[in-house]
Scaffold this motif. Structure first.
Motif, PDB file in Angstrom:
ATOM      1  N   ASN A   1       0.822  -1.206   0.000  1.00 57.97           N
ATOM      2  CA  ASN A   1       0.000   0.000   0.000  1.00 57.97           C
ATOM      3  C   ASN A   1       0.862   1.265   0.000  1.00 57.97           C
ATOM      4  OD1 ASN A   1      -2.541   1.214  -0.137  1.00 57.97           O
ATOM      5  ND2 ASN A   1      -2.626   1.522   2.087  1.00 57.97           N
ATOM      6  N   LEU A   2       1.919   1.226  -0.831  1.00 59.22           N
ATOM      7  CA  LEU A   2       2.862   2.340  -0.885  1.00 59.22           C
ATOM      8  C   LEU A   2       2.846   2.989  -2.255  1.00 59.22           C
ATOM      9  CD1 LEU A   2       6.001   0.813   0.888  1.00 59.22           C
ATOM     10  CD2 LEU A   2       4.297   2.341   1.884  1.00 59.22           C
TER      11      LEU A   2
ATOM     12  N   SER B   1       5.204   7.123   0.445  1.00 59.54           N
ATOM     13  CA  SER B   1       4.094   7.372   1.349  1.00 59.54           C
ATOM     14  C   SER B   1       3.072   6.258   1.238  1.00 59.54           C
ATOM     15  CB  SER B   1       3.439   8.725   1.044  1.00 59.54           C
ATOM     16  OG  SER B   1       2.955   8.748  -0.286  1.00 59.54           O
ATOM     17  N   SER B   2       2.200   6.199   2.214  1.00 55.70           N
ATOM     18  CA  SER B   2       1.106   5.237   2.192  1.00 55.70           C
ATOM     19  C   SER B   2       0.075   5.689   1.173  1.00 55.70           C
ATOM     20  CB  SER B   2       0.475   5.129   3.579  1.00 55.70           C
ATOM     21  OG  SER B   2      -0.714   4.364   3.532  1.00 55.70           O
ATOM     22  N   SER B   3      -0.338   4.780   0.304  1.00 52.93           N
ATOM     23  CA  SER B   3      -1.274   5.123  -0.763  1.00 52.93           C
ATOM     24  C   SER B   3      -2.633   5.532  -0.220  1.00 52.93           C
ATOM     25  CB  SER B   3      -1.446   3.927  -1.706  1.00 52.93           C
ATOM     26  OG  SER B   3      -0.228   3.589  -2.300  1.00 52.93           O
ATOM     27  N   SER B   4      -2.983   5.029   0.964  1.00 56.28           N
ATOM     28  CA  SER B   4      -4.321   5.288   1.486  1.00 56.28           C
ATOM     29  C   SER B   4      -4.420   6.629   2.197  1.00 56.28           C
ATOM     30  CB  SER B   4      -4.732   4.162   2.451  1.00 56.28           C
ATOM     31  OG  SER B   4      -3.777   4.048   3.491  1.00 56.28           O
TER      32      SER B   4
ATOM     33  N   ILE C   1       6.561   7.622   5.291  1.00 59.64           N
ATOM     34  CA  ILE C   1       7.066   6.580   6.179  1.00 59.64           C
ATOM     35  C   ILE C   1       8.071   7.201   7.141  1.00 59.64           C
ATOM     36  CG2 ILE C   1       8.399   4.451   6.262  1.00 59.64           C
ATOM     37  CD1 ILE C   1       7.198   3.697   3.609  1.00 59.64           C
TER      38      ILE C   1
END
Length: 454
Positions: A93-94, A436-439, A444
């Motif tokens: 999820n990145l 970064s987190s996709s959601s 990070i």
């Protein structure tokens, strides 16, 4: 520190040996392993009569090797070691964004051999000269070499910072010490050459302080007698390794050589020092060796030998707390070694594959592993929570092998990482990497960094 019992065993079927500073050393063989832009690995058997006659070839990256490499690609890619590449950016999820900000070039056109960061300064080694760039505006801050004579010391192989000083490792078997005298003017001054005259005088009288390096030729144990290939600093100690097969340890405060260890059976190409006091050396003999002090002892001894690579080990890197070791070699694989507490030893957990040619450099920044290769690319790897890895992206822009990497987290830019890659094409490329987190689109977090401790 108290070295745990797991260090007493090896990662594979290997045997620990004892060493002494006055051991008799056979002369190194003249074979050279040459990693060029046109092939992964080839052997050059051109003879060299002495260390002083060695010349650096800027178009190639050379390490010493006693053995020829297997050309069979199935052997070179270590099929016996399982792959750790079992994740994708989507599975983690990145999202990753990379941008090449700019390119820097040395004052005089030359191949970039080594990069190092200290505070806001980038030290770029090109041949026998060090160019210093300001990393905020990418302007040239200073440039220095020995005695204004770029050929007097041979090429510089490595650079390290320790106790507020700058140490450079040279082809002429010496280590030189520099001091930045003025941050505004940008002037670096040579303050010492190791071993110092005092260190030589302290040891020259007694015959036991000499080691045999050639037939009818001896050297003081405090001296390297071949090119100094790599440096690593930890706890105000400088660790140097050389093609002469020795590991030496120096006190940064007074430049004294405190230990000299016959560490390998072939040239040593890389050294890494952990925060806990362990030292790792990687050699053309295909081995990685672990050195540490037993409880209550003052001298380092061999604690473990790690054997899995099928060719010369070129690069080593540790994660931020020293619990994971990464090694890169001509076999095109990056091996991941982890501390196995339950089994009381250190084991190889798997391999990271993707480069098509030899691995030349490795760094660990903000839980990211970056690898540079003779295939002209930089790969960025991320570790998942379960120990599996993902190749997030490939930085492709250099025209020749990537010889050195360095990176630092940018605290004022949302968690981005600034990466510098140096190549034999004579360029230093500056990359901005944002993961970064996709959601939720949050960066990070990075663990505490030791890059700018001086």
């Amino acid at each position: 520190m108290k070295v745990r019992s797991w260090l007493r065993s090896t990662c594979s079927s290997s045997t620990c040996i004892s060493t002494a500073k006055d051991a008799i050393v056979p002369p190194p063989t003249p074979n050279q392993l040459v990693i060029s832009d046109s092939s992964s690995c080839s052997v050059d058997a051109q003879a060299s009569s002495s260390a002083s006659s060695l010349t650096s070839q800027d178009s190639t990256y050379t390490t010493r090797s006693h053995t020829s490499l297997e050309s069979n690609l199935s052997i070179l890619t270590l099929p016996s070691v399982p792959s750790l590449q079992k994740l994708s950016p989507e599975a983690l999820n990145l999202s990753i964004t990379t941008l090449c900000i700019t390119s820097l070039k040395p004052q005089q056109p030359a191949h970039v051999n080594f990069l190092a960061l200290n505070n806001n300064l980038l030290y770029a080694v090109s041949g026998s000269q060090v160019n210093v760039f300001n990393t905020t505006n990418f302007t040239l801050f200073d440039s220095f070499h020995v005695n204004n004579d770029s050929s007097s010391s041979g090429s510089i192989k490595s650079l390290a910072f320790c106790d507020g000083k700058i140490f450079t490792a040279h082809q002429d078997c010496r280590i030189r010490v520099w001091k930045l005298t003025s941050s505004s003017v940008g002037q670096h001054k040579l303050i010492a050459t190791l071993p110092t005259v005092e260190d030589r005088l302290r040891n020259f009288i007694l015959p036991k302080n000499y080691v045999k390096v050639r037939r009818h030729r001896k050297k003081l144990w405090v001296e390297h007698y071949d090119a100094v290939s790599s440096l690593a600093a930890a706890e105000n100690l400088l660790h140097s390794v050389s093609w002469d097969k020795y590991l030496k340890i120096w006190r940064a405060k007074d430049f004294r050589c405190t230990e000299s260890i016959k560490a390998h059976d072939d040239a040593i190409n890389a050294v890494a020092a952990s925060p806990g006091g362990l030292i790792y050396t990687g050699s053309a003999d295909k081995r990685i060796r672990v050195w540490g002090r037993a409880f209550g002892e003052k001298k380092h001894v061999l604690m473990a030998t790690l054997e899995k690579h099928k060719s010369a080990v070129n690069a080593l890197a540790l994660n931020f707390d020293g619990s994971v070791l990464f090694s890169g070699a001509c076999d095109r694989s990056i091996l991941v070694w982890e501390r196995e507490e339950s089994a009381n030893h250190m084991v190889v957990t798997g391999a990271l594959r993707g480069h098509s040619k030899a691995i030349l450099c490795l760094i660990n920044v903000c839980d990211l592993l970056l690898s540079g290769s003779a295939d002209r690319t930089v790969r960025i790897w991320h570790r998942g929570h379960d120990g599996r890895y993902c190749c997030l992206t490939v930085l492709d822009g250099h025209a020749k092998p990537v010889r050195s990497l360095v990176g630092v987290a940018e605290e004022d830019s949302g968690g981005a990482v600034k990466v510098f890659s140096g190549s034999f094409d004579g360029e230093i490329k500056v990359w901005k990497v944002m993961i970064s987190s996709s959601s939720v689109k949050t960066p990070i977090p990075c663990p505490p960094s030791n890059v700018d401790e001086d």
